[in-house]
Design a protein around this motif. Sequence first.
Motif, PDB file in Angstrom:
ATOM      1  N   SER A   1       0.255  -1.664   0.178  1.00 15.42           N
ATOM      2  CA  SER A   1       0.249  -0.204  -0.079  1.00 15.42           C
ATOM      3  C   SER A   1       1.113   1.197   0.258  1.00 15.42           C
ATOM      4  O   SER A   1       0.601   2.560  -0.650  1.00 15.42           O
ATOM      5  CB  SER A   1      -1.198   0.322   0.737  1.00 15.42           C
ATOM      6  OG  SER A   1       0.133  -0.058   2.648  1.00 15.42           O
ATOM      7  N   LYS A   2       2.208   1.378  -0.237  1.00 18.00           N
ATOM      8  CA  LYS A   2       2.846   1.936   0.159  1.00 18.00           C
ATOM      9  C   LYS A   2       4.450   1.973  -0.700  1.00 18.00           C
ATOM     10  O   LYS A   2       4.895   3.403  -0.342  1.00 18.00           O
ATOM     11  CB  LYS A   2       3.809   2.342   1.980  1.00 18.00           C
ATOM     12  CG  LYS A   2       2.387   2.387   2.258  1.00 18.00           C
ATOM     13  CD  LYS A   2       3.577   2.381   4.179  1.00 18.00           C
ATOM     14  CE  LYS A   2       1.910   2.625   5.177  1.00 18.00           C
ATOM     15  NZ  LYS A   2       2.792   2.447   6.810  1.00 18.00           N
ATOM     16  N   ILE A   3       4.308   1.895  -2.066  1.00 21.33           N
ATOM     17  CA  ILE A   3       5.302   2.194  -3.151  1.00 21.33           C
ATOM     18  C   ILE A   3       5.000   2.792  -3.582  1.00 21.33           C
ATOM     19  O   ILE A   3       4.068   2.845  -4.409  1.00 21.33           O
ATOM     20  CB  ILE A   3       5.394   0.696  -3.862  1.00 21.33           C
ATOM     21  CG1 ILE A   3       5.783  -0.898  -2.875  1.00 21.33           C
ATOM     22  CG2 ILE A   3       6.036   0.914  -5.171  1.00 21.33           C
ATOM     23  CD1 ILE A   3       5.266  -2.210  -3.662  1.00 21.33           C
ATOM     24  N   THR A   4       5.700   3.546  -3.679  1.00 24.88           N
ATOM     25  CA  THR A   4       6.314   4.577  -4.837  1.00 24.88           C
ATOM     26  C   THR A   4       6.814   4.591  -6.116  1.00 24.88           C
ATOM     27  O   THR A   4       7.722   3.402  -5.926  1.00 24.88           O
ATOM     28  CB  THR A   4       6.475   5.950  -4.126  1.00 24.88           C
ATOM     29  OG1 THR A   4       8.213   5.866  -3.430  1.00 24.88           O
ATOM     30  CG2 THR A   4       5.654   6.259  -2.349  1.00 24.88           C
ATOM     31  N   GLN A   5       6.450   5.730  -6.608  1.00 26.11           N
ATOM     32  CA  GLN A   5       8.060   6.009  -7.910  1.00 26.11           C
ATOM     33  C   GLN A   5       9.214   5.430  -7.295  1.00 26.11           C
ATOM     34  O   GLN A   5       9.700   4.894  -8.176  1.00 26.11           O
ATOM     35  CB  GLN A   5       7.296   7.254  -8.802  1.00 26.11           C
ATOM     36  CG  GLN A   5       5.820   7.127  -9.141  1.00 26.11           C
ATOM     37  CD  GLN A   5       5.480   6.009 -10.309  1.00 26.11           C
ATOM     38  OE1 GLN A   5       6.323   4.996 -10.682  1.00 26.11           O
ATOM     39  NE2 GLN A   5       4.385   6.001 -11.364  1.00 26.11           N
ATOM     40  N   THR A   6       9.474   6.568  -5.893  1.00 26.87           N
ATOM     41  CA  THR A   6      10.812   6.173  -5.509  1.00 26.87           C
ATOM     42  C   THR A   6      11.135   5.471  -4.982  1.00 26.87           C
ATOM     43  O   THR A   6      11.910   4.799  -5.781  1.00 26.87           O
ATOM     44  CB  THR A   6      10.881   7.632  -5.018  1.00 26.87           C
ATOM     45  OG1 THR A   6      10.883   8.914  -5.115  1.00 26.87           O
ATOM     46  CG2 THR A   6      12.128   7.931  -4.361  1.00 26.87           C
TER      47      THR A   6
ATOM     48  N   ASN B   1      14.171   3.372  -6.972  1.00 28.46           N
ATOM     49  CA  ASN B   1      15.761   2.283  -5.440  1.00 28.46           C
ATOM     50  C   ASN B   1      15.619   0.998  -5.315  1.00 28.46           C
ATOM     51  O   ASN B   1      16.280   0.354  -5.705  1.00 28.46           O
ATOM     52  CB  ASN B   1      15.127   2.862  -4.194  1.00 28.46           C
ATOM     53  CG  ASN B   1      15.494   4.467  -3.897  1.00 28.46           C
ATOM     54  OD1 ASN B   1      16.265   5.177  -4.792  1.00 28.46           O
ATOM     55  ND2 ASN B   1      14.666   4.648  -2.959  1.00 28.46           N
ATOM     56  N   TYR B   2      13.750   0.017  -5.854  1.00 26.58           N
ATOM     57  CA  TYR B   2      14.140  -1.615  -5.724  1.00 26.58           C
ATOM     58  C   TYR B   2      14.863  -1.782  -7.246  1.00 26.58           C
ATOM     59  O   TYR B   2      15.870  -2.836  -6.927  1.00 26.58           O
ATOM     60  CB  TYR B   2      12.598  -1.596  -6.603  1.00 26.58           C
ATOM     61  CG  TYR B   2      12.273  -3.322  -6.078  1.00 26.58           C
ATOM     62  CD1 TYR B   2      12.645  -3.866  -5.554  1.00 26.58           C
ATOM     63  CD2 TYR B   2      12.487  -3.615  -7.647  1.00 26.58           C
ATOM     64  CE1 TYR B   2      12.341  -4.939  -5.842  1.00 26.58           C
ATOM     65  CE2 TYR B   2      11.957  -5.099  -7.767  1.00 26.58           C
ATOM     66  CZ  TYR B   2      12.021  -5.709  -6.717  1.00 26.58           C
ATOM     67  OH  TYR B   2      12.150  -6.825  -6.799  1.00 26.58           O
ATOM     68  N   ILE B   3      14.633  -1.023  -8.457  1.00 23.47           N
ATOM     69  CA  ILE B   3      15.216  -1.250  -9.497  1.00 23.47           C
ATOM     70  C   ILE B   3      17.278  -0.695  -9.341  1.00 23.47           C
ATOM     71  O   ILE B   3      17.513  -2.142  -9.893  1.00 23.47           O
ATOM     72  CB  ILE B   3      14.624  -0.310 -11.006  1.00 23.47           C
ATOM     73  CG1 ILE B   3      13.658  -0.805 -11.613  1.00 23.47           C
ATOM     74  CG2 ILE B   3      15.845  -0.181 -12.063  1.00 23.47           C
ATOM     75  CD1 ILE B   3      13.055   0.082 -12.303  1.00 23.47           C
TER      76      ILE B   3
ATOM     77  N   ILE C   1       5.420  -5.329  -9.148  1.00 23.97           N
ATOM     78  CA  ILE C   1       4.606  -5.621 -10.026  1.00 23.97           C
ATOM     79  C   ILE C   1       3.192  -5.205  -9.763  1.00 23.97           C
ATOM     80  O   ILE C   1       2.347  -3.767 -10.940  1.00 23.97           O
ATOM     81  CB  ILE C   1       4.822  -6.999 -10.668  1.00 23.97           C
ATOM     82  CG1 ILE C   1       6.104  -7.749 -11.378  1.00 23.97           C
ATOM     83  CG2 ILE C   1       3.865  -7.162 -11.619  1.00 23.97           C
ATOM     84  CD1 ILE C   1       5.801  -8.963 -11.162  1.00 23.97           C
ATOM     85  N   ASN C   2       2.818  -5.622  -8.795  1.00 23.61           N
ATOM     86  CA  ASN C   2       1.115  -5.003  -8.805  1.00 23.61           C
ATOM     87  C   ASN C   2       1.302  -3.512  -8.586  1.00 23.61           C
ATOM     88  O   ASN C   2       0.205  -2.890  -8.356  1.00 23.61           O
ATOM     89  CB  ASN C   2       0.697  -5.640  -7.699  1.00 23.61           C
ATOM     90  CG  ASN C   2       0.062  -7.152  -8.064  1.00 23.61           C
ATOM     91  OD1 ASN C   2       0.086  -6.870  -8.954  1.00 23.61           O
ATOM     92  ND2 ASN C   2       0.401  -7.932  -7.144  1.00 23.61           N
ATOM     93  N   ALA C   3       2.385  -2.786  -7.715  1.00 21.98           N
ATOM     94  CA  ALA C   3       1.983  -1.424  -7.073  1.00 21.98           C
ATOM     95  C   ALA C   3       2.147  -0.171  -8.891  1.00 21.98           C
ATOM     96  O   ALA C   3       2.370   0.363  -8.518  1.00 21.98           O
ATOM     97  CB  ALA C   3       2.806  -1.327  -6.764  1.00 21.98           C
TER      98      ALA C   3
END
Length: 145
Positions: free
Chosen positions: A32-37, A41-43, A82-84
Amino acid sequence: MILLAFLICAAFYVNNSRTASNELPIQHLKQSKITQTDIGNYISSNHDYWNNQLCWEHYKNFSFDEFNKNYNQYIEELERVINATDDGDLRTDFSHAKDLLTEAEETNDIKPLINVHRIFHDLDVKYNKYSTSDYFGITQYGEKH
């Protein structure tokens, strides 16, 4: 003075070598909290991880034991990412990486992981504007952005 510089560099190298982890880069993202940032960062962290694990002939020493031990948690986090995302091309690229990770987990074959690295590399170039002359061109996101 040169000796001192050499010793400082050597100490830095040894310290970094000890802290480098073979564990998959799991960030414990909350859906519920995954942002573009967070996605950027994940990438980036995944690109760094796969660089360290596979590039410069490190793939020859890759530990499938460590990979398999953390695989389920790593895949769960990838599914949250993926879902975010609202971008269909990005979702396609992450799903492709997931399929390759599954293949690697089932076969203990390094080749699918090399392509996972290439996906994260290209996404880092396009999504995060990572500066490099290398580009594999295997992502959907990179084709349109």
